[in-house]
Design a protein around this motif. Structure first.
Motif, short mmCIF file in Angstrom:
data_model
loop_
_atom_site.label_atom_id
_atom_site.label_comp_id
_atom_site.label_asym_id
_atom_site.label_seq_id
_atom_site.Cartn_x
_atom_site.Cartn_y
_atom_site.Cartn_z
N LEU A 145 -6.64 26.03 52.89
CA LEU A 145 -6.03 25.48 54.08
C LEU A 145 -6.00 23.93 53.92
N GLY A 146 -6.70 23.34 53.14
CA GLY A 146 -6.35 21.94 52.57
C GLY A 146 -6.84 20.91 53.77
N LEU A 147 -7.71 21.40 54.59
CA LEU A 147 -8.47 20.60 55.69
C LEU A 147 -9.74 19.84 54.98
N GLU A 148 -10.40 19.27 56.02
CA GLU A 148 -11.62 18.63 55.62
C GLU A 148 -12.81 19.23 56.26
N PRO A 149 -14.27 19.14 55.74
CA PRO A 149 -15.61 19.75 56.13
C PRO A 149 -15.70 19.58 57.66
N GLY A 150 -15.17 18.67 58.36
CA GLY A 150 -15.44 18.49 59.80
C GLY A 150 -14.32 19.38 60.29
N ASP A 151 -13.57 20.14 59.91
CA ASP A 151 -12.48 21.03 60.30
C ASP A 151 -13.08 22.45 60.72
N VAL A 152 -14.32 22.66 59.93
CA VAL A 152 -14.69 23.90 59.67
C VAL A 152 -15.29 24.64 61.02
N GLU A 153 -16.04 23.83 61.88
CA GLU A 153 -16.19 24.27 63.23
C GLU A 153 -15.19 24.43 63.86
N PRO A 154 -14.21 23.44 64.19
CA PRO A 154 -12.81 23.58 65.11
C PRO A 154 -12.03 24.96 64.67
N CYS A 155 -12.06 25.28 63.41
CA CYS A 155 -11.28 26.48 62.83
C CYS A 155 -12.25 27.75 63.52
N LEU A 156 -13.38 27.68 63.41
CA LEU A 156 -14.31 28.81 64.02
C LEU A 156 -13.85 29.11 65.50
N GLN A 157 -13.62 28.16 66.04
CA GLN A 157 -13.46 28.17 67.56
C GLN A 157 -11.85 28.85 67.71
N ARG A 158 -11.17 28.28 66.87
CA ARG A 158 -9.61 28.83 66.92
C ARG A 158 -9.56 30.04 66.30
N LEU A 159 -10.16 30.44 65.30
CA LEU A 159 -10.34 31.81 64.92
C LEU A 159 -10.95 32.76 65.91
N LEU A 160 -12.07 32.47 66.53
CA LEU A 160 -12.60 33.61 67.37
C LEU A 160 -11.62 33.66 68.65
N CYS A 161 -10.75 32.59 69.21
CA CYS A 161 -10.14 32.93 70.07
C CYS A 161 -8.76 33.78 69.74
N ALA A 162 -8.45 33.79 68.57
CA ALA A 162 -7.14 34.45 67.98
C ALA A 162 -7.81 35.93 67.82
N LEU A 163 -8.97 36.17 67.40
CA LEU A 163 -9.41 37.44 66.96
C LEU A 163 -9.86 38.27 68.48
N GLU A 164 -10.13 37.48 69.41
CA GLU A 164 -10.27 37.95 70.68
C GLU A 164 -9.01 38.50 71.28
N ARG A 165 -7.93 37.62 71.14
CA ARG A 165 -6.80 37.95 71.62
C ARG A 165 -6.34 39.25 70.83
N TRP A 166 -6.12 39.18 69.63
CA TRP A 166 -5.57 40.40 68.75
C TRP A 166 -6.36 41.58 69.20
N LEU A 167 -7.63 41.43 69.29
CA LEU A 167 -8.57 42.69 69.75
C LEU A 167 -8.16 43.33 70.95
N ALA A 168 -7.53 42.77 71.76
CA ALA A 168 -7.18 42.96 73.33
C ALA A 168 -5.61 43.37 73.31
N ALA A 169 -4.88 42.96 72.15
CA ALA A 169 -3.20 42.99 72.16
C ALA A 169 -3.04 44.67 71.95
N PRO A 170 -1.74 44.86 72.57
CA PRO A 170 -1.29 46.49 72.51
C PRO A 170 -0.79 46.55 70.98
N ARG A 171 -1.25 48.05 70.40
CA ARG A 171 -0.82 48.07 68.99
C ARG A 171 0.72 47.80 68.59
#
Length: 235
Positions: A145-171
């Motif tokens: 993704l070409g980001l910096e080490p300090g972006d790893v934790e924010p990316c985790l939170q963004r990914l969890l939010c996206a995963l939560e949303r897609w788990l609940a999304a209609p097929r």
């Protein structure tokens, strides 16, 4: 958007052989839905087909999450979430390889015990990985993704939010998103047992391929590669 259920409780390890192994142990012992295992460094990560997943310490997002009553299309759900994190240009090579500029930026592995109604979803994302950090054999296919080490934790939170949303999304919403990011659409592909032209993803989440004789087959799972040139993301 706050993460409602995924990521709590969280076990973070400085180093682990495999977050999936640790999460499977927790799941088998009764860990709740959403239990998260992360690591700064992973020494023996695995991808699909038994491949290794190399994750330089502090530069990659390495996580495994316990899911109770996981959906049948879990690998596709994971791909949609990771692609969202990777950005508008990210494509998905069915079933769950996420590509940016033709290079694989993430590894996804779902394991579990269907008879006990749980799965562990392991994801590794090259958030701030430099090509020099990777084994020579991966530098031609792996991406970042070409980001910096300090972006790893924010990316985790963004990914969890996206995963939560897609788990609940209609097929149908999930499949529409994947079709819009289909890296194989109308391209010549090969797999163990045949070759043909990819014609999209059907309503069951299967890859539809048209053989040279016109017959269409729907692939349930397995490795699919572009028919010419090195398979993208084959790492």
């Amino acid at each position: 958007m706050a993460v409602r259920r995924l990521g709590r409780p969280r076990l973070h390890l400085r180093e682990v052989d495999s977050t999936n192994r640790r999460a499977r142990e927790l799941a088998a012992a009764g860990a709740a839905h959403g239990t998260l295992v992360t690591a700064t460094a992973q020494t023996a990560g695995r991808g699909r087909q038994g491949r290794s997943w190399s994750a330089p310490a502090g530069r990659a997002l390495v996580l495994s999450v316990v899911l109770r009553d996981p959906p049948a299309l879990l690998p596709l759900v994971a791909a949609a979430a990771v692609a969202e994190l990777a950005g508008d240009s990210a494509l998905v090579k069915w079933p769950n390889d996420v590509l940016v500029d033709g290079r694989k930026v993430a590894g996804i592995l779902a394991e579990g015990r269907p008879q006990e109604s749980w799965a562990v979803l392991g994801i590794g994302v090259n958030v701030a990985v430099r090509m020099d950090d990777l084994p020579a054999g991966l530098r031609g296919t792996a991406g970042t993704l070409g980001l910096e080490p300090g972006d790893v934790e924010p990316c985790l939170q963004r990914l969890l939010c996206a995963l939560e949303r897609w788990l609940a999304a209609p097929r149908d919403e999930l499949l529409a998103a994947l079709r819009a990011r289909d890296a194989l659409a109308n391209r010549e592909v090969r797999w163990d047992g045949g070759a043909g032209t990819a014609r999209g993803i059907d309503d069951g989440g299967r890859l539809v391929v048209q053989r040279a004789d016109g017959e269409r087959v729907a692939l349930e799972a397995g490795e699919v590669h572009l028919a010419s040139g090195p398979p993208p993301g084959d790492a």
